[in-house]
Design an enzyme around this catalytic site. Structure first.
Site, PDB file in Angstrom:
ATOM      1  N   ASP A 152      -6.166  -6.756   5.234  1.00  0.00           N
ATOM      2  CA  ASP A 152      -5.000  -5.991   4.775  1.00  0.00           C
ATOM      3  C   ASP A 152      -4.055  -6.960   4.075  1.00  0.00           C
ATOM      4  OD1 ASP A 152      -2.776  -4.010   4.659  1.00  0.00           O
ATOM      5  OD2 ASP A 152      -4.042  -2.878   6.048  1.00  0.00           O
ATOM      6  N   HIS A 178      -5.097  -7.735   0.803  1.00  0.00           N
ATOM      7  CA  HIS A 178      -4.417  -6.782  -0.078  1.00  0.00           C
ATOM      8  C   HIS A 178      -3.217  -7.404  -0.778  1.00  0.00           C
ATOM      9  CE1 HIS A 178      -6.103  -2.991   2.194  1.00  0.00           C
ATOM     10  NE2 HIS A 178      -7.048  -3.806   1.730  1.00  0.00           N
TER      11      HIS A 178
END
Length: 523
Positions: free
Chosen positions: A331, A354
């Site tokens: 993430d 991310h």
């Protein structure tokens, strides 16, 4: 005449006796029980010191040229078979059994921490092994960690030692204040591993290792926090038969709430350095309601497909410095949430993951306030996004004064993103209210993208304002993916230099908004 000679002889004898008395010290008297042999004069350097307690804070500076000690022990009698006093006995056992603190009965004596310098109090060290930790990776060492912390909590600038060469199985635990003394060091040189059975986690716990309400807490060392998150991560695709059947079976039994590996709450002057956190069930490192935080020279690692495994998560925290770290996860490498201000992030290696994100903010119509964020000198590779701001529809508050500078991207899907329509579901309700975004500056963003270079999707009712782009040069990775042009929606600002590719969609100037801001909207 004869009488005169006799008197002379007596006088000569008396004279001889007086002379002998002076010479052989016969006047010293009989040696009774109060007699002591004469001693050499005692100087200030040879005075006998009192016994110091283990872990004493009286750290006296040693004399570099001490005088030899003067022995006060009487000489052994001939033929007695005894030898001169050899001094204090030497303990030949390298691992003595722990001794109880006088009067406490609660744990072993703390050990002075060497290498603390010559001035000031000596830091006191509490080794978890001395409190019964086995470190075999099988036995539960949670109680030993709790006991070591309880003792360290009583001593200012103490150290809890997790020694190298051991694997400590530790369940959910809270190292709590607020009554602990300040400036405690958690020296992590060994490995701490999480349980993989469901029982220690109950119906679900939000954090595994937690430090709360402390003033001056440092975690440092070369050790590892191993979350063993493979038994938690959902969405297994075992079509290739690569997954361990035992891991799949364990994952089905674990609670749905996944814990953060390491969390700090309500603490001041927090430092994390040197350690590695890997394979967390969810977020790796979280700071909530903290002030004066420093995170540097550490590593966070989990697979790129491990769901919701943020690297570093900030919330309601201020005066935070994050630098010189290697972050790879499933993430956001760094996630900045509501209530954060004065955040300085630089010199990171991010990927996979991310990217670095502000938000999502304003979920469930909540108010969010973020300001004074600097992100600079970042290397990103194989990430979903580069630098991103994301907000939910219906929220309120603001994001202000944000600077992204010297960001190098390699095969990043979308390097620059503002998304005021963020939604992590298939669809979300359309709402007009939004968290306002202004004063966002992009400088020297360079590298390659695989989907879209820029995506600025702002609210119709609360457009983005004061957006500037300088020296943005983003090249597509050819013949790999379908490419999109830059996209803008209600985004206002200025191109300070030409960009590659050209970003014609950014509107010059400021938005003409008739929206009246209420107290609920402002931060």
């Amino acid at each position: 005449m004869r009488k005169f000679r006799l008197k002379g002889l007596v006088l000569i004898l008396l004279f001889v006796l007086v002379t002998m008395c002076i010479t052989i010290d016969l006047c010293e008297g009989r040696r009774g029980k109060h007699w002591r042999p004469k001693k050499a004069p005692i100087t200030s350097l040879t005075k006998k010191k009192g016994k110091a307690k283990t872990g004493s804070r009286n750290n006296q500076k040693p004399n570099p040229n001490p005088s030899p000690p003067v022995s006060t022990s009487p000489k052994p009698k001939p033929g007695s078979g005894s030898s001169p006093n050899p001094g204090p006995p030497v303990n030949k056992n390298p691992n003595p059994s722990p001794k109880q603190k006088p009067g406490s009965g609660s744990g072993p004596n703390p050990k002075p921490n060497p290498g603390s310098g010559c001035s000031g109090p000596t830091p006191i060290e509490f080794n978890v092994v001395d409190f019964g930790a086995q470190g075999d990776g099988v036995c539960d060492d949670t109680k030993a960690f709790e006991d070591a912390w309880a003792e360290a909590c009583k001593e200012e600038a103490s150290t809890v030692l997790v020694p190298a060469g051991y694997q400590f199985l530790v369940g959910p635990i809270s190292f709590s204040g607020p009554y602990c003394k300040p400036n405690i060091v958690f020296q992590l040189d060994g490995t701490i591993i999480a349980p993989t059975s469901a029982k220690p986690w109950g119906s679900g716990i939000l954090q595994w290792l937690e430090f709360t309400k402390l003033r001056g807490i440092t975690i440092r060392g070369k050790g590892v926090i191993e979350g063993r998150g493979n038994v938690w991560w959902t969405g297994y695709d075992d079509s290739d038969g690569d997954l361990d059947p035992i891991d799949v079976e364990l994952a089905e039994k674990m609670p749905s709430i996944k814990p953060t590996a390491l969390r700090f709450y309500g603490s001041y002057n927090v430092t994390v350095t040197g350690i590695t956190i890997q394979n967390s069930p969810q977020c790796h490192l979280k700071f909530d309601n903290c002030e004066s935080v420093s995170v540097y020279n550490m590593t966070i690692s989990s697979p790129g497909d491990s769901l919701n495994t943020d690297g570093i998560h900030l919330q309601n925290s201020k005066d935070v410095n994050i630098h010189h770290n290697n972050l790879s996860c499933g993430d956001d490498c760094v996630s900045i949430q509501t209530g954060c201000t004065n955040i300085n992030i630089h010199s990171l290696d991010c990927g996979p993951g991310h990217g670095i994100s502000i938000g999502g903010l304003g979920k469930d119509n909540t108010k969010a306030c973020v300001s004074n964020i600097t992100v600079r000198d970042i290397n990103m590779h194989n990430t979903m996004t580069g630098v991103r701001i994301k907000t939910w529809q219906g929220g309120s508050g603001s994001v202000e004064n944000v600077r992204f500078s010297n960001i190098r991207v390699s095969e990043v899907q979308t390097p620059i993103i503002i998304d005021q329509f963020y939604c992590d579901k298939a669809s979300c309700k359309n709402q007009t209210q939004a968290v306002s975004i202004s004063g966002v500056h992009y400088e020297n963003i360079r590298g390659t993208f695989t989907v879209k270079p820029v995506h600025l999707a702002c609210s119709d009712n609360s457009p983005c304002a004061d957006i500037s782009l300088t020296n943005v040069q983003l090249q597509p990775m050819p013949e790999k993916f379908h490419m999109y042009d830059p996209f803008c929606w209600y985004a206002f600002g200025e191109l300070l230099t030409p960009t590659v590719p050209p970003i014609f969609c950014l509107q010059n100037g400021k938005p003409a908004s008739n929206r009246v801001l209420s107290d609920h909207d402002t931060c």
